[in-house]
Design an enzyme around this catalytic site. Structure first.
Site, mmCIF file in Angstrom:
data_model
loop_
_atom_site.group_PDB
_atom_site.id
_atom_site.type_symbol
_atom_site.label_atom_id
_atom_site.label_comp_id
_atom_site.label_asym_id
_atom_site.label_seq_id
_atom_site.Cartn_x
_atom_site.Cartn_y
_atom_site.Cartn_z
ATOM 1 C CD GLN A 158 47.648 42.133 39.133
ATOM 2 O OE1 GLN A 158 46.895 41.198 38.320
ATOM 3 N NE2 GLN A 158 47.140 42.660 40.049
ATOM 4 C CG ASP A 200 40.906 44.958 35.351
ATOM 5 O OD1 ASP A 200 40.017 44.238 35.800
ATOM 6 O OD2 ASP A 200 41.825 45.549 36.089
ATOM 7 C CE LYS A 224 43.723 38.806 37.868
ATOM 8 N NZ LYS A 224 44.447 40.317 38.137
#
Length: 287
Positions: free
Chosen positions: A98, A121, A54
């Protein structure tokens, strides 16, 4: 007829190139670049690889990366304070925690702390609620990536029977809602579904998101179905070598499907591309 491969890796590159050009234009116009903060706790090796990918992707397209890596000794309160600080930071447009987090964390409470407009997200209840209502909002990255694949390959969804195997809040549920939005007739199957093979065999579009290696076999797939494999599983050989496989038995299913996503190189790269896309969309609202 062998199935046509749905190349998510190539599509992700196209999306990232588009974003790179758009960001370059903003910087030329003396605007700041968009910023993404990825928070990682502990030393889960799989998470470390994802986070590194990422951050590299951010760098590549000119997006500012505010990655923070914390030891697993950090407390819930300390991590909450970090998120609240990022919520206030005008240079940060997207925040991602994460997952999975070490066991002593309440990950749901942390996700709720992220400001909905910075929820890169797409997992905040506000954004999931907008999805349920069919309103514009940030969409969960993996399901949104699957929808982009359908769009890129002109795969019709309206009136089709879609079966999603898996009911997680990360993939199964939001993806079912996105398919409904496109007028597919959607069934969600899961570990308690009776006669699973009979259900999957009715699908014009079959999506596997269960996290069980090669669970979907050829006898569970309708001939000419479109098969999307969201699973990423690492299998160890007796010699100690490992390989990545999906939730679909690729070699046998590709012989009867009309389209199929490979693992790796299918849905995975699209998840990162949609994360960057979400961050850029949040940035546009603020600039």
């Amino acid at each position: 007829m062998v199935a046509q491969i749905l190349d998510g890796k190539n599509l992700a590159k196209k999306i990232q190139s588009r974003l790179q050009i758009a960001i370059e234009e903003k910087i030329l116009a003396k605007k700041r670049p968009p910023g993404l903060a990825v928070l990682m706790v502990g030393d889960n090796p799989a998470s470390a690889v994802y986070v590194s990918n990422k951050e590299k992707s951010c760098q590549k397209i000119g997006m500012a990366s505010f990655g923070k890596h914390f030891p697993s000794t950090i407390t819930q309160a300390q991590l909450t304070a970090v998120i609240e600080e990022l919520n206030q930071d005008p240079n940060v447009d997207g925040i991602l925690v994460q997952l999975p987090l070490p066991n002593h964390f309440d990950s749901v409470a942390l996700l709720h702390t992220i400001a909905p407009e910075k929820d890169a997200d797409g997992l905040h209840p506000v954004n999931l609620g907008k999805l349920v209502r069919g309103e514009k909002g940030l969409r969960s990255c993996t399901p949104a990536g699957v929808m982009e694949i359908f769009k890129e390959y002109n795969i019709p969804l309206a009136g089709k029977k879609a079966v999603v195997v898996g009911r997680s809040i990360l993939v199964g549920k939001p993806l079912a809602l996105m398919l409904l939005e496109e007028n597919a007739t959607v069934t969600i199957a899961h570990s308690k579904t009776a006669n699973l093979a009979e259900v999957t065999k009715e699908a014009d579009i079959l999506i596997a998101a269960v996290g069980k290696p090669e669970m979907i076999t050829a006898n569970m797939v309708k001939p000419d179905a479109v098969v999307i494999d969201v699973g990423i599983n690492r299998l160890e050989s007796p010699e100690g070598k490992s390989r990545l496989v999906g939730d679909v038995a690729y070699d046998e299913v590709k012989e009867i499907a009309s389209y199929i996503t490979p693992v790796p190189g299918g849905v995975g790269p699209m998840t990162v591309a949609m994360l960057l896309q979400n961050t850029y969309e949040s940035y546009l609202v603020n600039n």
